[in-house]
Design a protein around this motif. Structure first.
Motif, PDB file in Angstrom:
ATOM      1  N   LEU A   1      27.900  83.410  25.554  1.00  4.51           N
ATOM      2  CA  LEU A   1      27.082  83.587  26.752  1.00  4.51           C
ATOM      3  C   LEU A   1      25.693  82.980  26.575  1.00  4.51           C
ATOM      4  O   LEU A   1      25.101  82.457  27.533  1.00  4.51           O
ATOM      5  N   ALA A   2      25.194  83.005  25.356  1.00  5.57           N
ATOM      6  CA  ALA A   2      23.855  82.476  25.090  1.00  5.57           C
ATOM      7  C   ALA A   2      23.776  80.963  25.257  1.00  5.57           C
ATOM      8  O   ALA A   2      22.682  80.411  25.341  1.00  5.57           O
TER       9      ALA A   2
ATOM     10  N   MET B   1      26.224  92.652  29.888  1.00  2.00           N
ATOM     11  CA  MET B   1      25.936  91.633  28.877  1.00  2.00           C
ATOM     12  C   MET B   1      25.141  90.483  29.478  1.00  2.00           C
ATOM     13  O   MET B   1      24.194  89.967  28.863  1.00  2.00           O
TER      14      MET B   1
ATOM     15  N   GLN C   1      21.587  91.550  30.065  1.00  6.11           N
ATOM     16  CA  GLN C   1      20.856  91.572  28.804  1.00  6.11           C
ATOM     17  C   GLN C   1      20.458  90.167  28.376  1.00  6.11           C
ATOM     18  O   GLN C   1      19.350  89.935  27.886  1.00  6.11           O
ATOM     19  N   GLU C   2      21.361  89.214  28.580  1.00  8.32           N
ATOM     20  CA  GLU C   2      21.089  87.834  28.203  1.00  8.32           C
ATOM     21  C   GLU C   2      19.973  87.246  29.064  1.00  8.32           C
ATOM     22  O   GLU C   2      19.093  86.531  28.571  1.00  8.32           O
TER      23      GLU C   2
ATOM     24  N   GLN D   1      16.475  88.164  27.946  1.00 13.16           N
ATOM     25  CA  GLN D   1      16.005  87.670  26.656  1.00 13.16           C
ATOM     26  C   GLN D   1      14.876  86.645  26.846  1.00 13.16           C
ATOM     27  O   GLN D   1      14.975  85.743  27.674  1.00 13.16           O
TER      28      GLN D   1
ATOM     29  N   HIS E   1      13.784  83.726  29.838  1.00 14.50           N
ATOM     30  CA  HIS E   1      14.898  83.178  30.616  1.00 14.50           C
ATOM     31  C   HIS E   1      14.605  83.127  32.108  1.00 14.50           C
ATOM     32  O   HIS E   1      14.974  82.170  32.789  1.00 14.50           O
TER      33      HIS E   1
END
Length: 328
Positions: free
Chosen positions: A243-244, A271, A274-275, A278, A281
Motif C-alpha cells: 500500500l505504501a 489501513m 493510516q497510510e 503518514q 501525504h
C-alpha cells in the motif's frame, strides 16, 4: 549524434536511415532533441518521399517513445498513412505501433483513426496482433476519446473466442479494462472473462500499484461488482509494504472504486486511512483526490474520525479550499 549533426550527415539520410536512427535512440531511451529536430526537419524538407509503412511506423513510435511531439511532422505522417493503398501495405505490427504513437502524443486525427479501425476489421489485423499490440490499440482509441464500437466489439469477440486472454499479462489486461471503462463500452461477457483470469491463482500479485488502481477504477466505472475479485484486491493491498507504494491518485482511485461498488471492508479502509495520515501525504493529494476519499468513507459509512479531522484541518489551514469546486 553530435558528429551526424556537425557534418550535416542527416541531410543525406534516406528514409530507412531516418527510421533506423530514430528507432535506435528510442529503443535505448536516449532523448537527443537536436538530433530529433534535425530528423524531423529533414523529413519535412524531403516531403516524406520514399517512407514505407514500416519506416513510418518506426518513426512515429520513436517520437512517441521519446515524448518528442513535432505537430507538423505528425500531421504530415498522418497524411502519408492516408494515401491510397498505404494501409494495405501495413502489417498488424505497423498498425498497432502507429495508433499507439498518435495517442501517446495526444495527436488526434479522426480520419486516420477511423481508416485504421476499418482497415483492421476488414483485413483481420486483430488475429495477427500480439497481446500487447491489441491492448495498445484499444488504449489508444480510449486515450483519444474515440469510441469505435465495431472495433471494440471485435476486440472483445477476439478475446472471448480463442481463449487468448490467458496470454495477456497484468499491464495488458489493465489497459483493456481501462479502455472499455473510459469509453463507457459495456461488455458483460468480456468483463466476466477478465474476472476469471484475475481471480485465478496469484495473478493479482503481478499487478503493480498503478495497474491495480486503474483496474479497480475500471470495474467501478463500468459498475461491474464481483465480490470475490474485490476480496482478492483487498487481500493484495494488505500485503506488507504494498500500500505504501501507491501514488496519492492511485490510493484515491481505489477507495473511490470500493465505495462506488459498495464494497465495504473496514480493515482495509483503516489501513488506507493510516497510510494517508503518514508524513505529509495529504499535501500530495489533489483536491479531487481528497474529495473522493471523504466521499468514499462517508458513502461506506466507515468512521475514521482521525482521517476526516486531518483532512478538514489540511484543507482549511493550508489554504487549499479555493482549489475545491462545487463538483468536488
Amino acid at each position: 549524434a553530435g558528429r551526424a549533426l556537425e557534418e550535416g550527415m542527416v541531410e543525406l539520410f534516406r528514409p530507412q536511415a531516418v527510421a533506423n536512427t530514430a528507432w535506435a535512440f528510442a529503443s535505448l531511451g536516449i532523448v537527443h532533441r537536436p538530433l530529433l529536430e534535425a530528423l524531423a526537419g529533414h523529413m519535412r524538407r524531403t516531403g516524406f518521399v520514399g517512407f514505407a509503412p514500416r519506416e513510418t511506423a518506426n518513426v512515429v513510435w520513436a517520437f512517441a517513445t521519446l515524448d518528442f511531439h513535432e505537430p507538423r511532422v505528425m500531421t504530415a505522417l498522418g497524411e502519408q498513412m492516408l494515401r491510397p493503398q498505404f494501409l494495405a501495405q501495413c502489417n498488424a505490427h505497423d498498425v498497432a505501433m502507429s495508433v499507439w504513437a498518435f495517442a501517446r502524443l495526444d495527436h488526434r486525427n479522426e480520419v486516420l483513426m477511423e481508416r485504421i479501425a476499418t482497415h483492421a476489421l476488414q483485413h483481420g489485423s486483430l488475429r495477427a496482433m500480439m497481446p500487447r499490440e491489441i491492448a495498445n490499440t484499444v488504449w489508444a482509441y480510449a486515450r483519444l476519446g474515440m469510441n469505435h464500437l465495431p472495433l471494440m466489439e471485435a476486440v472483445a469477440g477476439h478475446l472471448m473466442d480463442n481463449g487468448s486472454i490467458r496470454t495477456f499479462n497484468a499491464r495488458d489486461i489493465t489497459a483493456i479494462a481501462w479502455a472499455f471503462a473510459t469509453l463507457g463500452t459495456e461488455n458483460e461477457l468480456l468483463m466476466t472473462l477478465i474476472t476469471r483470469r484475475l481471480v485465478n491463482g496469484r495473478f493479482l500479485y503481478k499487478f503493480n500499484p498503478q495497474n491495480l488502481a486503474m483496474l479497480v477504477w475500471a470495474y467501478a466505472t463500468l459498475e461491474v461488482k464481483h465480490e470475490e475479485l474485490m476480496d482478492a484486491v483487498a487481500f493484495r493491498l494488505q500485503q506488507t509494504g504494498y500500500l505504501a507504494t501507491f501514488t496519492p491518485q492511485g490510493m484515491a482511485n481505489v477507495v473511490w472504486a470500493f465505495a462506488k461498488l459498495g464494497y465495504k471492508n473496514p480493515d482495509i479502509m483503516a489501513m488506507i486511512a493510516q497510510e494517508i495520515l503518514q508524513g505529509d501525504h495529504l499535501r500530495r493529494f489533489s483536491a479531487q483526490g481528497l474529495a473522493n476519499i471523504a466521499w468514499a468513507f462517508a458513502t461506506l459509512r466507515i468512521e475514521e474520525e482521525g482521517l476526516l479531522q486531518a483532512l478538514a484541518r489540511h484543507v482549511t489551514a493550508d489554504g487549499r479550499l479555493p482549489e475545491f469546486t462545487a463538483q468536488t
